[in-house]
Scaffold this motif. Structure first.
Motif, short mmCIF file in Angstrom:
data_model
loop_
_atom_site.label_atom_id
_atom_site.label_comp_id
_atom_site.label_asym_id
_atom_site.label_seq_id
_atom_site.Cartn_x
_atom_site.Cartn_y
_atom_site.Cartn_z
N VAL A 47 -13.57 -2.89 10.69
CA VAL A 47 -14.67 -2.57 9.77
C VAL A 47 -14.77 -1.05 9.58
O VAL A 47 -14.91 -0.56 8.46
CB VAL A 47 -16.02 -3.15 10.29
CG1 VAL A 47 -17.20 -2.60 9.51
CG2 VAL A 47 -16.00 -4.68 10.22
N ARG A 48 -14.68 -0.30 10.68
CA ARG A 48 -14.74 1.18 10.59
C ARG A 48 -13.56 1.74 9.83
O ARG A 48 -13.69 2.64 8.99
CB ARG A 48 -14.79 1.80 12.00
CG ARG A 48 -16.18 1.79 12.62
CD ARG A 48 -16.26 2.81 13.76
NE ARG A 48 -15.51 2.39 14.93
CZ ARG A 48 -16.00 1.59 15.89
NH1 ARG A 48 -17.23 1.13 15.78
NH2 ARG A 48 -15.26 1.26 16.91
N TYR A 99 -11.69 0.23 7.59
CA TYR A 99 -11.79 -0.18 6.18
C TYR A 99 -12.66 0.83 5.41
O TYR A 99 -12.34 1.23 4.30
CB TYR A 99 -12.41 -1.58 6.12
CG TYR A 99 -12.29 -2.30 4.80
CD1 TYR A 99 -11.19 -3.11 4.53
CD2 TYR A 99 -13.28 -2.20 3.83
CE1 TYR A 99 -11.08 -3.81 3.34
CE2 TYR A 99 -13.18 -2.88 2.63
CZ TYR A 99 -12.07 -3.68 2.38
OH TYR A 99 -11.98 -4.36 1.19
N GLN A 100 -13.74 1.24 6.07
CA GLN A 100 -14.65 2.22 5.45
C GLN A 100 -13.99 3.60 5.34
O GLN A 100 -14.00 4.24 4.30
CB GLN A 100 -15.94 2.32 6.29
CG GLN A 100 -16.96 3.33 5.77
CD GLN A 100 -17.61 2.92 4.46
OE1 GLN A 100 -18.22 1.86 4.37
NE2 GLN A 100 -17.46 3.73 3.43
N ARG A 152 -14.76 1.90 1.43
CA ARG A 152 -15.47 0.69 0.99
C ARG A 152 -16.11 -0.01 2.19
O ARG A 152 -15.67 0.13 3.31
CB ARG A 152 -14.51 -0.27 0.30
CG ARG A 152 -13.80 0.32 -0.90
CD ARG A 152 -12.83 -0.67 -1.51
NE ARG A 152 -13.54 -1.76 -2.16
CZ ARG A 152 -13.89 -1.75 -3.45
NH1 ARG A 152 -13.60 -0.73 -4.21
NH2 ARG A 152 -14.52 -2.78 -3.98
N ASP A 153 -17.15 -0.78 1.88
CA ASP A 153 -17.84 -1.55 2.91
C ASP A 153 -17.25 -2.96 2.93
O ASP A 153 -17.32 -3.68 1.93
CB ASP A 153 -19.34 -1.59 2.58
CG ASP A 153 -20.15 -2.30 3.65
OD1 ASP A 153 -19.95 -3.52 3.83
OD2 ASP A 153 -20.97 -1.65 4.30
N GLU A 159 -18.13 -5.74 4.44
CA GLU A 159 -19.09 -6.83 4.23
C GLU A 159 -19.45 -6.98 2.75
O GLU A 159 -19.53 -8.09 2.23
CB GLU A 159 -20.35 -6.57 5.07
CG GLU A 159 -21.30 -7.76 5.09
CD GLU A 159 -22.56 -7.49 5.91
OE1 GLU A 159 -23.65 -7.81 5.41
OE2 GLU A 159 -22.45 -6.95 7.03
N LYS A 160 -19.65 -5.85 2.07
CA LYS A 160 -19.98 -5.89 0.63
C LYS A 160 -18.83 -6.51 -0.17
O LYS A 160 -19.06 -7.31 -1.08
CB LYS A 160 -20.24 -4.47 0.11
CG LYS A 160 -21.70 -4.05 0.20
CD LYS A 160 -21.91 -2.73 -0.55
CE LYS A 160 -23.30 -2.17 -0.21
NZ LYS A 160 -23.38 -0.74 -0.48
N ASP A 161 -17.60 -6.12 0.17
CA ASP A 161 -16.43 -6.68 -0.53
C ASP A 161 -16.35 -8.19 -0.32
O ASP A 161 -16.03 -8.94 -1.24
CB ASP A 161 -15.14 -5.99 -0.07
CG ASP A 161 -14.92 -4.65 -0.76
OD1 ASP A 161 -15.78 -4.24 -1.57
OD2 ASP A 161 -13.89 -4.00 -0.49
N CYS A 209 -17.77 -10.74 10.45
CA CYS A 209 -17.70 -9.28 10.25
C CYS A 209 -18.54 -8.48 11.24
O CYS A 209 -18.30 -7.29 11.44
CB CYS A 209 -18.27 -8.95 8.87
SG CYS A 209 -17.01 -8.59 7.73
#
Length: 458
Positions: free
Chosen positions: A266-267, A269-270, A275-276, A278-280, A297
């Motif tokens: 997750v980190r 990816y950001q 990009r976030d 979870e939002k994607d 997630c």
């Protein structure tokens, strides 16, 4: 949803189990007798799994498994990123009451005892890379798993960088020299080669490799040079980029990784794609499947290795009441239990469910759900039972029938090569009566085949 002939006649309806006044005749949790027709599982207090007792390639998986008709189509990706075409996915092996024959090796683990902490990569967008896959953390079991790739002794990054430069210099490319270096170095060592290459020649190794290679060989080499966390993040981004979504990839990564692995992804990816994650996921999926992936997630599954038999019994009853024991399905109950309980706890719940409902939780999920939510829930249960067997099944499905799903083959071989590929190979032979190397050799060719077989250790 009720099912004809189940529960067997005389079985008390929920609630009201055990029947009033008969509590004393029911054994306390953890001491339930083995029901007849229930295949013994390896490990624990049960007899060890007998090899060769699992379904052969012919009868496995069963039709109607995963995914929904249409599968995970290979979607054209902008910018030349490879598509991830999928085949038939994880069908349920045929089986009667009790487990569906999902094999249980005695030496399994659930932790990512992955490669050591890796340095910041060179040659990828962005610069700052989060710390990599957990260093030797095995939250679910004391039994260790093994990768097929080990760090090379007497490693010299500058010498390897020179070999690679020579292999790509002049007319043509010496692919064998590249294979010999790449397949015999750990991911950590490959990052050092990348840095040494740039220091010595002022050139980017990844760009040089891309200009010399093409097709599957290029995808495999680039995957091997990506730090593991970045590779997972890249695979997730690639699965959601452009038109369509490759749900199989989202399931394979988010439903099988440890908490620490997920949080690192997750980190990354950001930081790498801005990009976030979870939002994607929210914008690319919907309904109960979306909620399951958002739960995954969070990287917040309980990782306490000890099992609570009382809780396993209660969860089994709740899952029965949320599915087979009612008209319709309470999806949120399945999501809550499968997203929060530790993998050993889920394994105990699967066993309790089988004793109590006289059927297998995996096949109950197949009856109550369909499409990608079914696949996601079954992936979690299969990992609780036997993670290497889950990946062995994915590998088999990537190569069976006409054509090969090369992206899945590459992704699993590379991402598990330093974690549990030895156990995956063992399960593959046990489940399909042929070795993983044999199947790879007959499905691939050239340098691509040579490098895959070198990684697999064939």
């Amino acid at each position: 949803m009720s099912y004809p002939g189940y529960p067997p006649t005389g079985y008390p309806p929920f609630p009201g189990y055990p029947p009033a006044g008969q509590e004393s005749s029911f054994p306390p949790p953890g001491q339930y007798p083995f029901p007849s027709g229930f295949p013994p599982m390896g490990g624990g207090a049960y007899p060890p799994a007998a090899s060769g007792g699992y379904p052969g390639a012919g009868g496995y998986p069963a039709p109607g498994g995963y995914p929904v008709p249409g599968g995970c189509p290979g979607v054209p990706q902008p910018g030349g990123a490879p598509a991830y075409p999928g085949g038939q996915g994880f069908g349920v092996p045929p089986g009667g009451s009790g487990f569906s024959g999902y094999p249980q090796p005695p030496t399994q683990t659930y932790g990512g005892s992955g490669p050591p902490q890796l340095p910041i990569p060179g040659g990828f967008p962005g610069g700052q890379m989060p710390s990599q896959y957990p260093g030797g953390q095995t939250p679910y079991s004391n039994q260790s798993t093994q990768g097929t790739i080990r760090p090379a002794a007497n490693f010299d990054a500058t010498k390897d960088a020179e070999i690679l430069r020579k292999a790509m210099k002049g007319f043509g490319t010496d692919e064998q020299a590249i294979v010999d270096v790449v397949a015999n170095r750990s991911n950590d060592q490959r990052q050092k080669i990348k840095t040494a290459f740039k220091t010595m020649f002022g050139k980017d190794l990844i760009k040089d490799l891309k200009s010399e290679l093409s097709g599957n060989m290029e995808e495999l080499i680039l995957a091997l040079f990506m730090p593991p966390t970045y590779y997972d993040a890249w695979s997730l981004r690639n699965a959601m980029q452009g038109a369509g979504t490759q749900e199989c990839v989202l399931i394979e990564i988010l439903c099988t990784r440890t908490n620490q692995e997920i949080r690192e992804v997750v980190r990354c990816y950001q930081s790498e794609f801005g990009r976030d994650l979870e939002k994607d996921i929210r914008s690319d999926t919907s309904g109960h499947f979306e909620r399951l992936l958002v739960s995954m997630c969070q990287g917040n599954r309980d990782e306490n290795p000890s099992v609570n038999p009382q809780m396993a019994q209660e969860d089994a009853q709740r899952l029965y009441q949320a599915g087979e024991g009612r008209l319709g399905t309470d999806e949120s109950c399945f999501n809550m239990i499968l997203a929060t309980r530790s993998f050993p706890q889920l394994k105990a719940t699967i066993e309790a469910y089988s004793r109590m409902a006289n059927r297998d939780l995996l096949s109950s999920v197949s009856r109550e759900f369909s499409g990608y939510i079914e696949s996601g829930l079954k992936t979690i249960l299969q990992c609780a039972l036997n993670r290497p067997a889950f990946f062995a099944e994915r590998l088999y499905n990537s190569m069976k029938g006409a054509g090969t799903d090369d992206s899945t083959l590459v992704r699993i071989v590379v991402s598990r090569s330093e974690i549990d590929l030895v156990q995956i190979k063992q399960m593959f032979t046990q489940m399909y009566q042929k070795t993983l190397g044999t199947m790879i050799a007959s499905d691939t060719s050239g340098d691509y085949r040579r490098l895959l077989l070198a990684i697999v250790g064939q």
